[in-house]
Design an enzyme around this catalytic site. Structure first.
Site, PDB file in Angstrom:
ATOM      1  N   LYS A 195       0.892  -1.188  -0.057  1.00  0.00           N
ATOM      2  CA  LYS A 195      -0.037  -0.050  -0.014  1.00  0.00           C
ATOM      3  C   LYS A 195       0.826   1.284   0.089  1.00  0.00           C
ATOM      4  O   LYS A 195       0.569   2.374  -0.604  1.00  0.00           O
ATOM      5  CB  LYS A 195      -0.823   0.112   1.239  1.00  0.00           C
ATOM      6  CG  LYS A 195      -1.707   1.259   1.463  1.00  0.00           C
ATOM      7  CD  LYS A 195      -2.811   1.306   0.431  1.00  0.00           C
ATOM      8  CE  LYS A 195      -3.378   2.796   0.441  1.00  0.00           C
ATOM      9  NZ  LYS A 195      -4.434   3.104  -0.452  1.00  0.00           N
ATOM     10  N   ARG A 202       3.058   7.072  -6.742  1.00  0.00           N
ATOM     11  CA  ARG A 202       2.349   8.049  -7.413  1.00  0.00           C
ATOM     12  C   ARG A 202       2.893   9.377  -6.918  1.00  0.00           C
ATOM     13  O   ARG A 202       2.650  10.353  -7.822  1.00  0.00           O
ATOM     14  CB  ARG A 202       0.750   7.767  -6.905  1.00  0.00           C
ATOM     15  CG  ARG A 202      -0.100   6.552  -7.164  1.00  0.00           C
ATOM     16  CD  ARG A 202      -0.481   6.712  -8.567  1.00  0.00           C
ATOM     17  NE  ARG A 202      -1.619   7.584  -8.811  1.00  0.00           N
ATOM     18  CZ  ARG A 202      -2.123   7.820 -10.016  1.00  0.00           C
ATOM     19  NH1 ARG A 202      -1.456   7.290 -11.108  1.00  0.00           N
ATOM     20  NH2 ARG A 202      -2.932   9.046 -10.143  1.00  0.00           N
ATOM     21  N   CYS A 249      -4.436  10.042   1.376  1.00  0.00           N
ATOM     22  CA  CYS A 249      -3.399   8.878   1.190  1.00  0.00           C
ATOM     23  C   CYS A 249      -2.017   9.341   0.524  1.00  0.00           C
ATOM     24  O   CYS A 249      -1.123   9.101   1.248  1.00  0.00           O
ATOM     25  CB  CYS A 249      -4.227   7.968   0.416  1.00  0.00           C
ATOM     26  SG  CYS A 249      -5.500   7.201   1.016  1.00  0.00           S
TER      27      CYS A 249
END
Ligand SMILES: NC(=O)c1ccc[n+]([C@@H]2O[C@H](COP(=O)([O-])OP(=O)(O)OC[C@H]3O[C@@H](n4cnc5c(N)ncnc54)[C@H](O)[C@@H]3O)[C@@H](O)[C@H]2O)c1
Length: 415
Positions: A195, A202, A249
Site C-alpha cells: 500500500k 504515485r 492517502c
C-alpha cells in the site's frame, strides 16, 4: 464508518453478512440511523439504505462480539509528519473485551511497516489470547479510488497479508463474500508495504510532473503539450502537474516510509517537498497575472484534493487559498461538492453566482465536471473578471481567450 468503513460494511451487508458498523462519533451514528449520510460517494446512499432496510447492517458507537473485526480508522500524521496511530490503537483496544478464540481481526487502515505485528498484535494479546494461535490477524490494504469506491471494492484485486497462512486464508474467505478481483495472499508486513509503495510511486511521479511544470514555465514552453508528446514514447507515462497533492492517502503515506527509515529515503522525502511546494508556485502564477495581491478579489473554483469528490483533507487547493489570503487577497471560494463547508480563515460561498459576483480573477484549482463544463459566455455574464488562472488545464485556452478572457495556465511559460 468513514469513506472506507461505511462502503465496506454496507457491501458486506448487501452480500449476506451480518454487520455491525461502529463509529466513535455519535453524530455519524445518528446521521446514519436517520437514513442520512455524512459523506458523499456515488451510489453509497442507496447501498446503505438497502443494507439498513434488509437488517444486515446495524450501526452503533460500541463494538460487540463478532466472528471478524475490521479496523478502518484514520491514520493521519502529526505536525512533525510522524504517523498518528492513536486511532488504530484505540480501535484495537475497543475490540479487546470482545475478542474470542477463533476470531479474525483485519487492519485496513494504511499504516507504517510492522504495525500489524508490532502494534495491533500486542494490544490484542492483552486479552490473554495469542495472535496466530488463538485468533487470526491480517493486514489488508484498501486501494479504492474515491468516486469509484463501490465498484472498485468489488472489482479490484485485494491483498491479504496474514501474520500466518491460516490468518491469510481466513481473510481471503471473508472478503470472498463480495470481491470479484483476485485475492492475493502474503504476509502482513509485505501487505503494509504494498500500500505504501503504491501511493509513494504515485507521489514521486506527480512530483516529477510538477517539477516539469516549473521547468516549462522557465523555458517558455507548454508543459501539457510537452507531456503529451513525451507520452507518445512507448515506455513513458508522465502524469499531470497541478496545484499539489492532497487527500488522506498520497500526501500522507510516503511520510510513513520517510519516518520509518529516514536515512534511506531521500527521493521519497524530496518528492513530498516538491508536491507540498506547488501551492506556492501557483501563488506566483497568480501574482504574475495580477501583480500585488493586496485587496485583489480572487474567485477560487474547487477546494477538494481532486476532481469530482468532496474530500478536502490535506487539499493543496485549500492551502493555495490560504496562501492567497496571507498575501492580502480577498478570496471567495466555491466547492461544488461541499457547498456548505466551513474552513477557518476562508470565505466559502454556496454558489457560482456568489463566487463570481465581484471577482477580478478566476483561479481554477480543481477540474470538477461542473467547473470544467462552464462556458466562457455564461461566466462572462456572471462576473466582471476577465482574467483566468487555470492550474489544471481544464478550460481550453483558445475558447476562453476568444470569449474575452486573458488566460494564464500552470506550466505554460511565455518567453
Ligand atoms: N478514503 C480513501 O479513499 C482511502 C483509500 C485507501 C485507504 N484509506 C485508508 O483507510 C483508513 C480510513 O480512512 P477513511 O478515509 O475511511 O477515514 P474517515 O475519516 O473517513 O473515517 C474514519 C472513521 O473512523 C472513526 N473512528 C476513529 N476512531 C475510531 C475508533 N476507535 N473506533 C471506531 N471508529 C473510529 C472516525 O470517527 C471516522 O468516522 C485510513 O487509514 C486511510 O488512509 C482511505
Amino acid at each position: 464508518m468513514g469513506y472506507i468503513g461505511l462502503p465496506t460494511a454496507s457491501t458486506f451487508a448487501t452480500h449476506g453478512i451480518d454487520v455491525v458498523g461502529v463509529d466513535v462519533n455519535p453524530r455519524i451514528i445518528e446521521t446514519l440511523q436517520s437514513g442520512e449520510l455524512h459523506i458523499y460517494e456515488p451510489g453509497l446512499r442507496d447501498l446503505v439504505k438497502t443494507a439498513l432496510i434488509n437488517g444486515n447492517l446495524r450501526v452503533q458507537t460500541q463494538p460487540e462480539e463478532a466472528d471478524a473485526f475490521i479496523i478502518a480508522v484514520p491514520t493521519p500524521f502529526f505536525g512533525n509528519k510522524q504517523a498518528d496511530m492513536t486511532f488504530v490503537s484505540s480501535a484495537a483496544r475497543a475490540i479487546l473485551p470482545h475478542l474470542r478464540e477463533g476470531n479474525l481481526v483485519i487492519l485496513e487502515s494504511t499504516s507504517p511497516p510492522l504495525t500489524t505485528t508490532g502494534l495491533v498484535a500486542p494490544i490484542l494479546e492483552e486479552s490473554g489470547l495469542k495472535a496466530g494461535k488463538d485468533f487470526k490477524l491480517c493486514y489488508s490494504p484498501e486501494r479504492v479510488l474515491p468516486g469509484q469506491i463501490l465498484r472498485e471494492l468489488i472489482e479490484n484485486d485485494r491483498i491479504i497479508g496474514g501474520i500466518d497462512l491460516a490468518s491469510a486464508q481466513a481473510g481471503r474467505d471473508l472478503y470472498s463474500a463480495f470481491v470479484k478481483g483476485e485475492i492475493h495472499m502474503t504476509d502482513a508486513t509485505t501487505a503494509e508495504m504494498v500500500k505504501l509503495m503504491e501511493n509513494t510511486y504515485r507521489d514521486v511521479n506527480i512530483a516529477i510532473a510538477n517539477e516539469f511544470s516549473r521547468l516549462a514555465d522557465r523555458f517558455g514552453i507548454n508543459v501539457w503539450e510537452a507531456i503529451s508528446l513525451a507520452n507518445k514514447h512507448p515506455r513513458v507515462k508522465i502524469l499531470n502537474p497541478g496545484p499539489g497533492v492532497g487527500g488522506h492517502c498520497i500526501s500522507v503515506d510516503p511520510w510513513f516510509l520517510v519516518e520509518a527509515a529516514p536515512d534511506i529515503t531521500p527521493l521519497i522525502h524530496t518528492a513530498r517537498k516538491v508536491n507540498d511546494g506547488q501551492p506556492e508556485f501557483v501563488v506566483k502564477l497568480v501574482k504574475r497575472a495580477l501583480g500585488s495581491l493586496k485587496n485583489r478579489r480572487v474567485a477560487v473554483l474547487g477546494l477538494s484534493y481532486k476532481p469530482d469528490v468532496d474530500d478536502i483533507r490535506e487539499s493543496p487547493a485549500v492551502e493555495t487559498a490560504h496562501l492567497l489570503v496571507q498575501e492580502g487577497a480577498k478570496v471567495k471560494a466555491f466547492e461544488p461538492y461541499k457547498t456548505t463547508a466551513q474552513i477557518p480563515g476562508l470565505n466559502l460561498v454556496e454558489s457560482l453566482a456568489e463566487v463570481f459576483s465581484d471577482a477580478e480573477a478566476i483561479l481554477v484549482l480543481v477540474s470538477h465536471s461542473p467547473i470544467r463544463n462552464l462556458e466562457p459566455d455564461v461566466v462572462a455574464k456572471l462576473t466582471p473578471a476577465r482574467v483566468v488562472i487555470d492550474t489544471v488545464h481544464t478550460w481550453p485556452e483558445d475558447k476562453w481567450t476568444a470569449g474575452g478572457f486573458k488566460v494564464y495556465q500552470l506550466g505554460v511559460g511565455r518567453s
